[in-house]
Structure formats: structure tokens, C-alpha cells
Design a protein around this motif. Structure first.
Motif, PDB file in Angstrom:
ATOM      1  N   LYS A  25      68.207  32.832  18.910  1.00 54.58           N
ATOM      2  CA  LYS A  25      66.968  33.363  19.534  1.00 54.58           C
ATOM      3  C   LYS A  25      65.575  32.606  19.440  1.00 54.58           C
ATOM      4  N   THR A  26      65.550  32.422  18.054  1.00 52.97           N
ATOM      5  CA  THR A  26      64.256  31.628  17.574  1.00 52.97           C
ATOM      6  C   THR A  26      63.959  30.508  18.386  1.00 52.97           C
ATOM      7  N   ASP A  27      65.094  29.741  19.015  1.00 52.51           N
ATOM      8  CA  ASP A  27      64.810  28.563  19.807  1.00 52.51           C
ATOM      9  C   ASP A  27      64.622  28.810  21.197  1.00 52.51           C
ATOM     10  N   ALA A  28      65.208  29.850  21.707  1.00 53.18           N
ATOM     11  CA  ALA A  28      65.177  30.511  23.151  1.00 53.18           C
ATOM     12  C   ALA A  28      63.755  30.818  23.294  1.00 53.18           C
ATOM     13  N   ALA A  29      63.555  31.724  22.601  1.00 51.76           N
ATOM     14  CA  ALA A  29      62.126  32.684  22.819  1.00 51.76           C
ATOM     15  C   ALA A  29      61.246  32.392  21.466  1.00 51.76           C
ATOM     16  N   PRO A  30      60.934  31.594  21.119  1.00 49.82           N
ATOM     17  CA  PRO A  30      59.990  31.408  19.775  1.00 49.82           C
ATOM     18  C   PRO A  30      58.901  32.507  19.753  1.00 49.82           C
ATOM     19  N   GLY A  31      58.470  32.930  21.011  1.00 54.67           N
ATOM     20  CA  GLY A  31      57.108  34.003  20.950  1.00 54.67           C
ATOM     21  C   GLY A  31      57.592  35.492  20.461  1.00 54.67           C
ATOM     22  N   CYS A  32      59.021  35.614  20.619  1.00 58.57           N
ATOM     23  CA  CYS A  32      59.468  37.152  20.229  1.00 58.57           C
ATOM     24  C   CYS A  32      59.073  37.497  18.905  1.00 58.57           C
ATOM     25  N   LEU A  33      58.846  38.923  18.947  1.00 62.68           N
ATOM     26  CA  LEU A  33      58.593  39.434  17.574  1.00 62.68           C
ATOM     27  C   LEU A  33      60.042  39.350  16.760  1.00 62.68           C
ATOM     28  N   ARG A  34      60.043  39.307  15.426  1.00 69.92           N
ATOM     29  CA  ARG A  34      61.191  39.370  14.739  1.00 69.92           C
ATOM     30  C   ARG A  34      61.607  40.910  14.579  1.00 69.92           C
ATOM     31  N   ARG A  35      62.662  41.172  14.333  1.00 69.03           N
ATOM     32  CA  ARG A  35      63.635  42.634  14.390  1.00 69.03           C
ATOM     33  C   ARG A  35      63.624  42.899  12.839  1.00 69.03           C
ATOM     34  N   TYR A  36      62.962  43.938  12.508  1.00 69.52           N
ATOM     35  CA  TYR A  36      62.877  44.490  11.154  1.00 69.52           C
ATOM     36  C   TYR A  36      63.612  45.777  11.299  1.00 69.52           C
ATOM     37  N   GLY A  37      64.350  45.894   9.925  1.00 66.85           N
ATOM     38  CA  GLY A  37      65.124  47.422   9.615  1.00 66.85           C
ATOM     39  C   GLY A  37      64.430  48.025   8.332  1.00 66.85           C
ATOM     40  N   TYR A  38      64.313  49.022   8.706  1.00 61.83           N
ATOM     41  CA  TYR A  38      63.615  50.016   7.509  1.00 61.83           C
ATOM     42  C   TYR A  38      64.705  50.952   7.091  1.00 61.83           C
ATOM     43  N   CYS A  39      64.590  51.171   5.774  1.00 57.39           N
ATOM     44  CA  CYS A  39      65.578  52.440   5.234  1.00 57.39           C
ATOM     45  C   CYS A  39      64.666  53.378   4.654  1.00 57.39           C
ATOM     46  N   ILE A  40      64.504  54.469   5.187  1.00 57.54           N
ATOM     47  CA  ILE A  40      63.669  55.728   4.824  1.00 57.54           C
ATOM     48  C   ILE A  40      64.609  56.923   4.171  1.00 57.54           C
ATOM     49  N   HIS A  41      64.307  56.793   2.870  1.00 55.55           N
ATOM     50  CA  HIS A  41      65.017  57.940   2.040  1.00 55.55           C
ATOM     51  C   HIS A  41      64.269  59.157   2.259  1.00 55.55           C
ATOM     52  N   ALA A  42      65.249  60.314   2.688  1.00 54.48           N
ATOM     53  CA  ALA A  42      64.611  61.616   2.805  1.00 54.48           C
ATOM     54  C   ALA A  42      65.852  62.562   2.395  1.00 54.48           C
ATOM     55  N   LYS A  43      65.407  63.648   1.979  1.00 54.57           N
ATOM     56  CA  LYS A  43      66.352  64.850   1.722  1.00 54.57           C
ATOM     57  C   LYS A  43      66.566  65.627   2.926  1.00 54.57           C
ATOM     58  N   CYS A  44      67.964  65.872   3.154  1.00 51.09           N
ATOM     59  CA  CYS A  44      68.298  66.510   4.310  1.00 51.09           C
ATOM     60  C   CYS A  44      68.943  67.721   3.622  1.00 51.09           C
ATOM     61  N   PRO A  45      69.248  68.836   4.540  1.00 46.26           N
ATOM     62  CA  PRO A  45      70.389  69.759   4.197  1.00 46.26           C
ATOM     63  C   PRO A  45      71.629  69.478   3.883  1.00 46.26           C
ATOM     64  N   SER A  46      72.445  70.071   2.913  1.00 44.10           N
ATOM     65  CA  SER A  46      73.578  69.347   2.712  1.00 44.10           C
ATOM     66  C   SER A  46      74.425  69.458   3.421  1.00 44.10           C
TER      67      SER A  46
END
Length: 169
Positions: A134-155
Motif C-alpha cells: 500500500k505504501t508503494d501504491a499510494a504513498p500519500g495515504c495516511l498511516r493507520r493507527y490503532g489505539y487501546c483505550i482502557h475504561a471501566k464498564c459495568p460487569s
């Protein structure tokens, strides 16, 4: 049955047919009589199982030249790759039983041999496969980032989400 005479006469003998793999399987008998200059298989991994009607229908197309496009050439096993190559270049990677014996259990050594067989031309033949990132085919595209968000949720919700995650794997 499709009326191929109607299709070819309307296009002066050079029709462009765009279809799905399921329609190809449904009308395989009719379409195998159509002479094509080129058959282009987008998402060719959908015909990776050589015993399915889809795969048999795709292989029965009468085309002078075949191209297969995929982002996922191997989904489950190396034999997936054999099946895709057999659609495009029958026999280029040998018989399935022989291929499974040599490449069925991937090792660094046999994967290097397979990579060379696919991406290096041999004798008068160009490479069987080309790879583009993908970096060769579309070098101007933004990179994909993943984020892990820790949060409390009801049991109860947390338990349900954990069960779902275990099923999905």
C-alpha cells in the motif's frame, strides 16, 4: 442459459462481461463457450477451494490471458496459494499433492523456495506473481493507527464482551 450470440453481436464479437463469482458458477456452462481475450479475477481468494463450483467455473473460462488480484493470497494454509496460482497458471506449482508435501508445513527454507518460484522469472517466463505494498501504491495515504483505550464498564457488559471476544477468537 445465456444468449451468447446476443452478447457477442451487440459488442461486435468483443464483449466485456463483468460478473460475480456466484453468477459465474450459475452460468458456467454458457460462459465457458465465450472466448475471452482476458479474464480478470478481482478478489481471487474467493475461488481458493478447487473443488467448489465457483472455482471450477472460473477455471473453465476460455481466456487467452488471466490476471488475479488479491490482498490476502493465503488465508488458512499454503494450499490456498496453490489454488490461486492453479487458476491463473495451471500446473506452474505442480500437482496439489506434491505441493502439500513440500510446502504444507511452512518452514523458513521451504517458504524461501516458494517465494523464489513465485516472484522470480524462470527461463523464458516472467514471474508468476507481483507484490505491491500500500505504501508503494499510494504513498500519500495516511498511516493507520490503532489505539487501546482502557475504561471501566459495568460487569454484565464486560462479561458479554469477553464472551463475544472468545467466540470471535
Amino acid at each position: 442459459m445465456l444468449d451468447l450470440d446476443k452478447i457477442t453481436s451487440r459488442e461486435k464479437g468483443a464483449p466485456v462481461v463483468i460478473t460475480t463469482y456466484q453468477t459465474l458458477a450459475n452460468f458456467a456452462i454458457s460462459l465457458m463457450d465465450l472466448q475471452c481475450a482476458v479474464a480478470i479475477f478481482d478478489e481471487i481468494q474467493f475461488v481458493k477451494n478447487p473443488v467448489t463450483m465457483r472455482a471450477k467455473a472460473a477455471k473453465s473460462l476460455n481466456a487467452d490471458f488471466r490476471i488475479g488480484l488479491t490482498g490476502t493470497p493465503i488465508e488458512n494454509a499454503t494450499k490456498d496459494l496453490w489454488a490461486l496460482m492453479d487458476q491463473l497458471f495451471p500446473g506452474a506449482l505442480g500437482a496439489l499433492a506434491q505441493f502439500k508435501r513440500v510446502f504444507g508445513l511452512p518452514t523458513e527454507e521451504n517458504m524461501s523456495v516458494l517465494h523464489h518460484a513465485l516472484f522470480s522469472g524462470q527461463r523464458e517466463r516472467p514471474p508468476l506473481a507481483l507484490r505491491r505494498l500500500k505504501t508503494d501504491a499510494a504513498p500519500g495515504c495516511l498511516r493507520r493507527y490503532g489505539y487501546c483505550i482502557h475504561a471501566k464498564c459495568p460487569s454484565l457488559r464486560c462479561c458479554a464482551m469477553m464472551k463475544l471476544a472468545a467466540k470471535v477468537g
